[in-house]
Design a protein around this motif. Structure first.
Motif, PDB file in Angstrom:
ATOM      1  N   ASN A 127       4.106   2.816   1.698  1.00  0.00           N
ATOM      2  CA  ASN A 127       2.858   2.389   1.322  1.00  0.00           C
ATOM      3  C   ASN A 127       3.189   1.708  -0.032  1.00  0.00           C
ATOM      4  OD1 ASN A 127       0.252   1.706   1.394  1.00  0.00           O
ATOM      5  ND2 ASN A 127      -0.597   3.822   1.562  1.00  0.00           N
ATOM      6  N   GLY A 128       2.182   0.998  -0.600  1.00  0.00           N
ATOM      7  CA  GLY A 128       1.921   0.804  -1.906  1.00  0.00           C
ATOM      8  C   GLY A 128       0.710  -0.330  -2.132  1.00  0.00           C
ATOM      9  N   GLU A 129       1.093  -0.732  -3.509  1.00  0.00           N
ATOM     10  CA  GLU A 129      -0.106  -1.460  -3.723  1.00  0.00           C
ATOM     11  C   GLU A 129      -0.108  -2.975  -3.143  1.00  0.00           C
ATOM     12  OE1 GLU A 129      -2.632  -1.034  -5.719  1.00  0.00           O
ATOM     13  OE2 GLU A 129      -2.014   1.301  -6.239  1.00  0.00           O
ATOM     14  N   GLU A 130      -1.418  -3.139  -2.504  1.00  0.00           N
ATOM     15  CA  GLU A 130      -1.452  -4.422  -1.740  1.00  0.00           C
ATOM     16  C   GLU A 130      -0.593  -5.705  -2.179  1.00  0.00           C
ATOM     17  OE1 GLU A 130      -4.642  -7.824   0.187  1.00  0.00           O
ATOM     18  OE2 GLU A 130      -5.457  -5.794  -0.768  1.00  0.00           O
ATOM     19  N   ALA A 131      -0.895  -5.986  -3.547  1.00  0.00           N
ATOM     20  CA  ALA A 131       0.178  -7.182  -3.887  1.00  0.00           C
ATOM     21  C   ALA A 131       1.635  -7.068  -3.809  1.00  0.00           C
ATOM     22  CB  ALA A 131      -0.199  -7.523  -5.242  1.00  0.00           C
ATOM     23  N   LEU A 142       0.828 -14.459   2.794  1.00  0.00           N
ATOM     24  CA  LEU A 142       0.650 -15.149   1.850  1.00  0.00           C
ATOM     25  C   LEU A 142      -0.900 -15.538   1.520  1.00  0.00           C
ATOM     26  CD1 LEU A 142       3.372 -17.986   2.548  1.00  0.00           C
ATOM     27  CD2 LEU A 142       3.608 -15.792   0.905  1.00  0.00           C
ATOM     28  N   ASN A 143      -1.703 -15.231   2.584  1.00  0.00           N
ATOM     29  CA  ASN A 143      -3.315 -15.692   2.412  1.00  0.00           C
ATOM     30  C   ASN A 143      -3.723 -14.290   1.782  1.00  0.00           C
ATOM     31  OD1 ASN A 143      -5.981 -16.477   2.654  1.00  0.00           O
ATOM     32  ND2 ASN A 143      -5.807 -16.574   5.112  1.00  0.00           N
ATOM     33  N   GLY A 144      -4.073 -14.361   0.589  1.00  0.00           N
ATOM     34  CA  GLY A 144      -4.690 -13.224  -0.112  1.00  0.00           C
ATOM     35  C   GLY A 144      -6.082 -13.081   0.238  1.00  0.00           C
ATOM     36  N   ALA A 145      -6.667 -13.923   0.838  1.00  0.00           N
ATOM     37  CA  ALA A 145      -8.146 -13.834   1.360  1.00  0.00           C
ATOM     38  C   ALA A 145      -8.131 -12.979   2.498  1.00  0.00           C
ATOM     39  CB  ALA A 145      -8.839 -15.175   1.669  1.00  0.00           C
ATOM     40  N   GLN A 146      -7.223 -12.893   3.423  1.00  0.00           N
ATOM     41  CA  GLN A 146      -7.420 -12.127   4.626  1.00  0.00           C
ATOM     42  C   GLN A 146      -6.837 -10.584   4.186  1.00  0.00           C
ATOM     43  OE1 GLN A 146      -8.111 -12.806   8.031  1.00  0.00           O
ATOM     44  NE2 GLN A 146      -7.770 -10.615   7.966  1.00  0.00           N
ATOM     45  N   ASP A 147      -7.415  -9.884   4.598  1.00  0.00           N
ATOM     46  CA  ASP A 147      -7.139  -8.458   4.398  1.00  0.00           C
ATOM     47  C   ASP A 147      -6.093  -7.826   5.227  1.00  0.00           C
ATOM     48  OD1 ASP A 147      -8.980  -7.926   2.402  1.00  0.00           O
ATOM     49  OD2 ASP A 147     -10.720  -7.112   3.769  1.00  0.00           O
ATOM     50  N   LEU A 154       2.257   7.680   8.378  1.00  0.00           N
ATOM     51  CA  LEU A 154       2.734   7.982   9.663  1.00  0.00           C
ATOM     52  C   LEU A 154       3.579   9.175   9.675  1.00  0.00           C
ATOM     53  CD1 LEU A 154       3.558   4.446  10.948  1.00  0.00           C
ATOM     54  CD2 LEU A 154       1.649   5.947  11.853  1.00  0.00           C
ATOM     55  N   ARG A 155       4.232   9.807  10.608  1.00  0.00           N
ATOM     56  CA  ARG A 155       5.014  10.961  10.535  1.00  0.00           C
ATOM     57  C   ARG A 155       6.188  10.814   9.637  1.00  0.00           C
ATOM     58  NH1 ARG A 155       3.687  10.442  15.919  1.00  0.00           N
ATOM     59  NH2 ARG A 155       2.569  12.477  16.956  1.00  0.00           N
ATOM     60  N   THR A 156       6.839   9.721   9.439  1.00  0.00           N
ATOM     61  CA  THR A 156       7.773   9.603   8.584  1.00  0.00           C
ATOM     62  C   THR A 156       7.471   9.090   7.120  1.00  0.00           C
ATOM     63  OG1 THR A 156       7.812   7.109   9.094  1.00  0.00           O
ATOM     64  CG2 THR A 156       9.242   8.724  10.389  1.00  0.00           C
ATOM     65  N   GLY A 157       6.160   9.125   6.797  1.00  0.00           N
ATOM     66  CA  GLY A 157       5.836   8.633   5.768  1.00  0.00           C
ATOM     67  C   GLY A 157       5.425   7.333   5.399  1.00  0.00           C
ATOM     68  N   ARG A 158       5.948   6.487   6.578  1.00  0.00           N
ATOM     69  CA  ARG A 158       5.605   5.060   6.285  1.00  0.00           C
ATOM     70  C   ARG A 158       4.143   4.695   6.702  1.00  0.00           C
ATOM     71  NH1 ARG A 158      10.208   2.056   9.604  1.00  0.00           N
ATOM     72  NH2 ARG A 158       9.337   3.429  11.273  1.00  0.00           N
ATOM     73  N   VAL A 159       3.832   3.354   6.790  1.00  0.00           N
ATOM     74  CA  VAL A 159       2.528   3.035   7.261  1.00  0.00           C
ATOM     75  C   VAL A 159       2.820   1.844   8.019  1.00  0.00           C
ATOM     76  CG1 VAL A 159       1.185   3.803   5.347  1.00  0.00           C
ATOM     77  CG2 VAL A 159       2.325   1.489   5.144  1.00  0.00           C
ATOM     78  N   MET A 160       2.038   1.632   9.144  1.00  0.00           N
ATOM     79  CA  MET A 160       2.057   0.083   9.771  1.00  0.00           C
ATOM     80  C   MET A 160       1.065  -0.758   9.164  1.00  0.00           C
ATOM     81  SD  MET A 160       0.322  -1.977  11.941  1.00  0.00           S
ATOM     82  CE  MET A 160      -1.196  -1.350  12.029  1.00  0.00           C
ATOM     83  N   VAL A 161       1.658  -1.846   8.865  1.00  0.00           N
ATOM     84  CA  VAL A 161       0.692  -3.055   8.237  1.00  0.00           C
ATOM     85  C   VAL A 161       0.873  -4.185   9.130  1.00  0.00           C
ATOM     86  CG1 VAL A 161       0.642  -4.502   6.117  1.00  0.00           C
ATOM     87  CG2 VAL A 161       1.883  -2.105   5.884  1.00  0.00           C
ATOM     88  N   LYS A 162      -0.275  -4.839   9.258  1.00  0.00           N
ATOM     89  CA  LYS A 162      -0.377  -5.962  10.254  1.00  0.00           C
ATOM     90  C   LYS A 162      -0.937  -7.312   9.591  1.00  0.00           C
ATOM     91  CE  LYS A 162      -1.895  -7.360  14.810  1.00  0.00           C
ATOM     92  NZ  LYS A 162      -3.207  -7.938  14.659  1.00  0.00           N
ATOM     93  N   ASP A 163      -0.456  -8.219   9.430  1.00  0.00           N
ATOM     94  CA  ASP A 163      -1.067  -9.429   8.806  1.00  0.00           C
ATOM     95  C   ASP A 163      -1.925  -9.967   9.903  1.00  0.00           C
ATOM     96  OD1 ASP A 163      -1.913 -11.590   7.562  1.00  0.00           O
ATOM     97  OD2 ASP A 163       0.177 -12.351   7.337  1.00  0.00           O
ATOM     98  N   GLU A 164      -3.387 -10.003  10.053  1.00  0.00           N
ATOM     99  CA  GLU A 164      -4.272 -10.510  11.033  1.00  0.00           C
ATOM    100  C   GLU A 164      -4.129 -11.980  10.949  1.00  0.00           C
ATOM    101  OE1 GLU A 164      -5.517  -8.798  13.086  1.00  0.00           O
ATOM    102  OE2 GLU A 164      -5.703  -6.873  12.487  1.00  0.00           O
TER     103      GLU A 164
END
Length: 208
Positions: A127-131, A142-147, A154-164
């Protein structure tokens, strides 16, 4: 407004404001819209919607000849598609009303969804800051307007990130997932309209 859809939405909001004002309620309080998510799964590899992706470019609507359209203001400029072309154009639909839903507790972090995604829009990372997070994705968002769609840890301390912004709603992630952590669900937004539904609950009960 950007277009007629936005204009209608703004009209609904204006009507809600007027209704609440005339009812003596705070116009700054906006009732939340109703949201419904319904799974589209019919089997292991079947959905209730057509999830095939077409690579066709947008088809150009044929126009009537200028010598006809300029002679009469009543002449339609756009002739419309013939049935065959209309069918091809509909196959370009990305089913934007179908949302990918991720359930963290079911995920075993096998990365199968990452492997099969044709757009590389799914990433498992710290995880981290969005930018900064945007620069660490499989395909930089690259599209900063899209969240970004970011899961809880998650169990390993990671997160799932999906670019909608680049998701095709193809459902391959849900088909590949061995635990059902991904699902494709039809999204229905019910916008609050002017009337009893937009007023405070206590006021509605008193009126009843």
């Amino acid at each position: 407004p950007k277009n007629i859809i936005w204009a209608v939405a703004h009209g609904h909001q204006a009507a809600v404001t007027i209704d609440r004002l005339l009812s003596g309620e705070d116009v700054r309080e906006r009732p939340a819209p109703g949201v419904t998510l319904v799974s589209q799964k019919m089997g292991i590899h079947e959905w209730t919607y057509d999830n095939d992706i077409s690579n066709d470019a947008r088809y150009k609507v044929p126009w009537a000849p200028p010598e006809q359209t300029l002679n009469s203001i009543a002449t339609e400029v756009e002739l419309g598609f013939d049935p065959a072309t209309a069918w091809k154009e509909t196959q370009r639909c990305l089913n934007c009303d179908v949302q990918t839903v991720f359930e963290r507790d079911k995920c075993i972090e096998c990365d199968a969804c990452v492997d099969i995604c044709p757009m590389d829009c799914i990433t498992f990372t710290g995880n981290g800051e969005e930018a900064e997070l945007r620069t660490r994705l499989t395909a930089p968002a690259l599209n900063g307007a899209q969240d970004l769609y970011v899961s809880d840890l998650l169990r390993t301390g990671r997160v799932m990130v999906k670019d909608e912004d680049v998701c095709l709603h193809c459902g391959l992630c849900a088909e590949r997932c061995p635990t059902g952590a991904w699902d494709m669900r039809k999204f229905l937004l019910e916008v609050t309209q002017a009337g009893p539904a937009c007023r405070d609950r206590t006021v509605r009960r008193a009126a009843a």
